[in-house]
Design an enzyme around this catalytic site. Structure first.
Site, short mmCIF file in Angstrom:
data_model
loop_
_atom_site.label_atom_id
_atom_site.label_comp_id
_atom_site.label_asym_id
_atom_site.label_seq_id
_atom_site.Cartn_x
_atom_site.Cartn_y
_atom_site.Cartn_z
N TYR A 1 41.58 30.47 42.59
CA TYR A 1 40.82 30.98 43.74
C TYR A 1 39.35 31.10 43.42
CZ TYR A 1 40.42 35.73 41.72
OH TYR A 1 40.09 36.80 40.95
N LYS B 1 40.42 30.71 36.68
CA LYS B 1 40.44 31.77 37.70
C LYS B 1 41.73 31.68 38.51
CE LYS B 1 37.27 33.89 41.05
NZ LYS B 1 37.36 35.26 40.56
N GLU C 1 35.75 42.03 29.24
CA GLU C 1 35.03 42.07 30.53
C GLU C 1 35.61 43.20 31.37
OE1 GLU C 1 35.81 38.36 32.70
OE2 GLU C 1 37.75 38.23 31.70
N LEU D 1 36.42 35.26 31.98
CA LEU D 1 36.07 34.33 33.06
C LEU D 1 34.57 34.07 33.01
CD1 LEU D 1 37.19 32.88 35.64
CD2 LEU D 1 36.14 34.75 36.90
N1 PMP Z 1 35.62 38.41 35.28
C1 PMP Z 1 36.75 38.54 36.00
C2 PMP Z 1 38.02 38.79 35.28
C3 PMP Z 1 36.73 38.43 37.40
O1 PMP Z 1 37.86 38.55 38.09
C4 PMP Z 1 35.49 38.21 38.05
C5 PMP Z 1 35.40 38.13 39.54
N2 PMP Z 1 36.33 37.30 40.10
C6 PMP Z 1 34.34 38.09 37.26
C7 PMP Z 1 34.44 38.19 35.89
C8 PMP Z 1 32.98 37.84 37.89
O2 PMP Z 1 32.90 36.53 38.35
P1 PMP Z 1 31.94 36.12 39.55
O3 PMP Z 1 30.55 36.51 39.13
O4 PMP Z 1 32.11 34.67 39.65
O5 PMP Z 1 32.39 36.88 40.75
#
Ligand code: PMP
Length: 283
Positions: free
Chosen positions: A33, A146, A178, A203
């Protein structure tokens, strides 16, 4: 007004947006996603999100025939039909409907896209800052993809909420990986920003990528390496980034105040910088 959702190739009312119980997204979390934020009716970092989507799809060997241009049209049509000026667009691609089997068969992928109206800029936590609790990172080993396997992140978020905090930072071998759904940063006493380097452990956040790019352009020093919970507690500042948050200050970790316990100037500066730059590039 009933929300229009894109499902199975069509724009339909929410009540008609249904997917089979045999969909592998439902049975195996065999789906990836993206969440793209929307400000002033425009998509933020859309191309970066689509690039990460392609990477996630490739990593799980899911062949997806819809082009980025078609996905952009779907996003824009949903924003128009649902009159979204500020909020999020959620996109999910699952492998599709197949007889339940661990062997993946080549079926037609399921694409679902929906909007969520949200006052992203008005989020009061941006002013007061997040309070964090730390929890063990018990997720699988491919956090760089993701996928919709969000049970543990959701459990971690609930641990935080039950403890009266705003979010959980996940910890592995003493180092912060994270946040439950965001990337984590500290600002050292020297002023350097530290955030974990990219690997299978986290991620690759799109907001992270953009913030680091703009910060480097502005001459702010970034060090990409893992940091411990103790380092975070002794840091001058801490903050998190995500598409839905932009940059949000962190003021407390496990009950200990970070810095003076108030949102710090570096987090505020990066938030302003990111919002300015991402809006310039929005379309
Ligand atoms: N880490 C994780 C585990 C996440 O789920 C997300 C958000 N989906 C992020 C980091 C931040 O990613 P983004 O800046 O692309 O929203």
């Amino acid at each position: 007004m009933t929300r229009t959702i894109f499902c199975n190739g069509k724009f339909v009312p929410e009540s008609e947006a249904v997917v089979s119980v045999l969909d592998r997204g439902f049975l195996f979390a065999d789906a990836v996603y993206e969440v793209t934020s929307v400000l002033e009716g425009k998509l933020i970092d859309f191309n970066r999100h689509m690039a990460r989507l392609r990477r996630s799809l490739a990593e799980i060997e899911l062949t997806f025939p819809v082009s980025d241009e078609q996905l952009l049209d779907i996003h824009r049509e949903l924003l128009k039909r649902n009159e979204v000026r500020q909020g999020l667009v959620y996109l999910q691609v699952s492998r599709g409907v197949a007889e339940r089997d661990f062997v993946m068969s080549n079926v037609e992928p399921t694409l679902v896209v929906f909007t969520q109206k949200k006052d992203l800029l008005g989020n009061s936590k941006n002013a007061s800052g997040y309070r964090i609790v730390t929890v063990p990172d018990l997720r699988w080993g491919r956090r760089d993809i993701k996928t919709v396997q969000l049970l543990y992140p959701s459990m971690a978020k609930m641990i935080a909420v039950k403890a009266g905090a705003d979010d959980a930072w996940l910890v592995e071998d003493g180092f912060v990986t994270e946040g439950s759904s965001n990337n984590a940063y500290i600002v050292e006493q020297s002023g350097d920003i530290v955030t974990r380097n990219l690997s299978n452990s986290i991620l690759a956040g799109i907001t992270r990528q953009a913030v680091l790019e703009y910060a480097k352009e502005a001459g702010i020093k970034i060090v990409e390496r893992p940091f411990t919970v103790a380092e975070a507690k002794n840091a001058a500042e801490a903050f998190a980034t995500a598409a839905s948050l932009f940059v949000v200050p962190v003021v407390e970790i496990d009950g200990d105040p970070i810095g003076n316990g108030k949102p710090g100037p570096v987090a505020q500066r990066l938030r302003d910088l990111y919002l300015e730059e991402c809006r310039k590039r929005a379309f």
